[in-house]
Design an enzyme around this catalytic site. Structure first.
Site: not given
Ligand SMILES: [Zn+2]
Length: 620
Positions: A389, A359
């Protein structure tokens, strides 16, 4: 996703491993928090300031070693690194509990400087679920939260009668188009996972509310809402106002999507009017609908004219080159290049020889310049956007690294994600031309935009009411408006009121459907995700305005604009040192969060949806 120094995240993720360690400091720190009488040191403004300095020093020291343990654990999962991470996590929780209790003693001391007051509030409110000082309460709370999380983690649903794990069922909800199987998955998951949590959850609420009262809050919900530099009720009203601004867009999207589902499945599965069946939207919680884009895609407009994944492959991009490209976005705005240690210490691709947490996350391990990302980057469009991001988090962390420890965070908890997302929104065709990925002649014409915007709206717009109602339900539970006798009814009603969706089968108070969403048993506050969705468009528009962009907002690129970089940095470097309206003003010139930029971004889609919905009875 970022690895924050935020106590919320820490205290929370550690709840599962701190049973033995957490109860001790609570019982030993059992002196009544307020009034100050009975405490050892006299509660003066000077004593408060001294306490705050000491607290920051202790937290900073523990935080760095804890982050090192967490990093090793996330990039090399073994029993040993699990134990190390749990060890430092327990120490951190213990420390936070002690500091929150002590901070509460100083809360009402006259003559506090604004910084001391701000930091005391941060310390006092740093635990998501505070235990009261009653003997045994901390241990019981810890057992309950551990049990809730493990019930979720081990949860299984069924598909065609066979057990199916959480991650598999989540994926299957996105791709399966058989209404009977969708209904089976939805129902089995909600029943198997949520139902056993009901009694534990009710008891948890009782205990944590007591803890919140001892720290000087009306209840746990008020504690959560206290982190937004305004009275808790005013914050609730602010989120209502934001929702009011964007709801017309959601209503049109809902109306159009319902009609497309009706066309696909027929009246018996999805009627033309009323709420949408919750299991048909491509997501277990109906929170993001992008997985069913193919069902709603307008003819021809589904194809945007180029495919970023194939462009990246054609140009022989590697994961490292994608990260370099992301860095170049920030250096083009005038930010310094990433430090050499970033390249040496980041985990950019998945190692072949060990278990890791894939993740994506961004870290600043020493809270100075040891910034890193941890990703299992693949050469595709999604990861290209994700890199932009994540680096947004890294540049934020680096910008505020000169602040004192308690201010090493974003202006409010919506800001960090919003910065990352605003940067990700900047991956537009124009930007791809500027960096040489897309040929200028291949820039899609404006008639392709509807597909692009609809695709984004299915995730970003569809999410808004869900992002709001999760905490609406919890605020009600914590303040007693929602009681155990109507837990499920209230949840179903809020889902219908805000999202316009309905369960595929009848639910009763034997069920506990909120528990089937990770953040409820995990006790992660959720309003931050709603704020981040709103703020990212506000940040993006501010940057585009400063860059003098004149075209449609969703096509804007501010790549290479140093003035935008300068203004952005003015906000980022403040960290959490000032109330969030000050930070917002530093970059955008306004002190109010607003949904208007999001509306402007999706304006072409709004007109198109209204056209499609002509003659339909919208609403539910
Ligand atoms: Zn993030």
């Amino acid at each position: 996703m970022k690895a924050a120094v935020s106590a919320v995240a820490l205290a929370l993720s550690l709840a599962a491993c701190t049973t033995a360690a957490a109860d001790q400091p609570v019982t030993s720190a059992a002196a009544p928090p307020a009034p100050a009488a009975g405490t050892k040191a006299p509660a003066t403004a000077e004593a408060a300031q001294e306490f705050v300095s000491r607290a920051e020093k202790e937290l900073a020291e523990l935080n760095v070693i804890q982050q090192r343990a967490d990093w090793v654990n996330a990039t090399y999962i073994t029993d040993d690194t699990d134990a190390l991470a749990a060890h430092f996590g327990a120490l951190n929780t213990e420390l936070r509990v002690r500091l929150a209790t002590e901070a509460a003693r100083y809360a009402e001391v006259p003559g506090l400087s604004s910084d001391t007051k701000r930091k005391l509030d941060m310390l006092r409110g740093s635990l998501t679920l505070p235990a009261p000082s009653t003997s045994g309460a901390a241990a019981e709370l810890s057992q309950i939260t551990t049990r809730l999380q493990s019930t979720y983690g081990k949860g299984k649903g069924t598909l065609r009668g066979q057990p199916i794990s959480g991650s598999d069922i989540e994926a299957a909800m996105g791709t399966n188009r058989n209404p009977a199987e969708l209904k089976e998955m939805w129902t089995s998951w909600h029943t198997n996972v949520g139902t056993p949590m009901r009694a534990d959850y009710a008891r948890m609420v009782e205990i944590a509310n007591q803890g919140a009262k001892e720290l000087g809050y009306a209840d746990v919900g008020a504690l959560w809402r206290s982190k937004y530099d305004m009275p808790p009720d005013e914050f609730a009203a602010t989120t209502d106002k934001l929702w009011g601004q964007v709801k017309p867009l959601y209503d049109q999207l809902h109306c159009y999507t319902r009609a497309r589902l009706n066309a696909k499945y027929g009246d018996a599965v999805q009627p033309k009017s009323g709420p949408i069946r919750a299991d048909l939207l491509g997501n277990m919680w109906a929170q993001e609908w992008g997985n069913i884009y193919e069902i709603v895609a307008p003819k021809g407009a589904g194809d945007i004219g180029y495919d970023l994944t194939s462009l990246l492959k054609q140009k022989k991009y590697t994961p490292e080159k994608i990260v370099k490209t992301g860095e170049q976005f920030f250096t083009s705005l005038g930010f310094a290049p990433l430090p050499q240690s970033f390249w040496e210490r980041s985990m950019i691709t998945k190692p072949a020889d060990r278990e890791v947490v894939c993740h994506a996350s961004a870290w600043d391990v020493n809270n100075l310049d040891d910034i890193r990302i941890k990703m299992c980057t693949k050469v595709n469009a999604d990861d290209f956007v994700t890199v932009h991001h994540e680096l947004g988090h890294n540049y934020y962390q680096r910008a505020y690294n000169r602040q004192p420890f308690l201010y090493l965070d974003s202006a409010n908890d919506g800001f960090h994600e919003a910065i990352g997302d605003a940067i990700a929104l900047s991956v537009t065709p124009d930007y791809l031309v500027q960096i040489g990925l897309l040929d200028k002649s291949k820039v899609p014409s404006a008639d392709k935009d509807i597909g692009l915007l609809l695709n984004q709206a299915m995730d970003k717009v569809a999410f808004l009411p869900f992002g709001l109602l999760v905490d609406r339900w919890r605020w009600g539970v914590f303040n007693g408006e929602i009681t155990p006798s109507n837990y499920n009814r209230a949840w179903t009603d809020l889902r219908r009121q805000y999202q316009g969706i309905t369960p595929p089968v009848e639910r009763t108070e034997a069920n506990f459907d909120p528990g089937a969403k990770y953040h409820i048993p995990g006790n992660t506050p959720y309003t931050r995700y709603f704020l981040a969705r709103i703020l990212q468009f506000q940040f993006y528009k501010a940057a585009c305005d400063q860059a003098g962009w004149k075209g449609p907002l969703h096509r804007c690129s501010f790549y290479g604009n140093k003035e935008v970089g300068r203004r952005l940095n003015a906000m980022l470097e403040m960290g959490a040192s000032k109330p969030w309206p000050d930070a917002l003003e530093a970059f955008t010139g306004t002190r109010e969060m607003s949904g208007e930029a999001m509306i402007e971004y999706f304006r072409p889609l709004m007109s198109w949806l209204q056209e499609q919905n002509k003659g339909r009875q919208c609403g539910w």
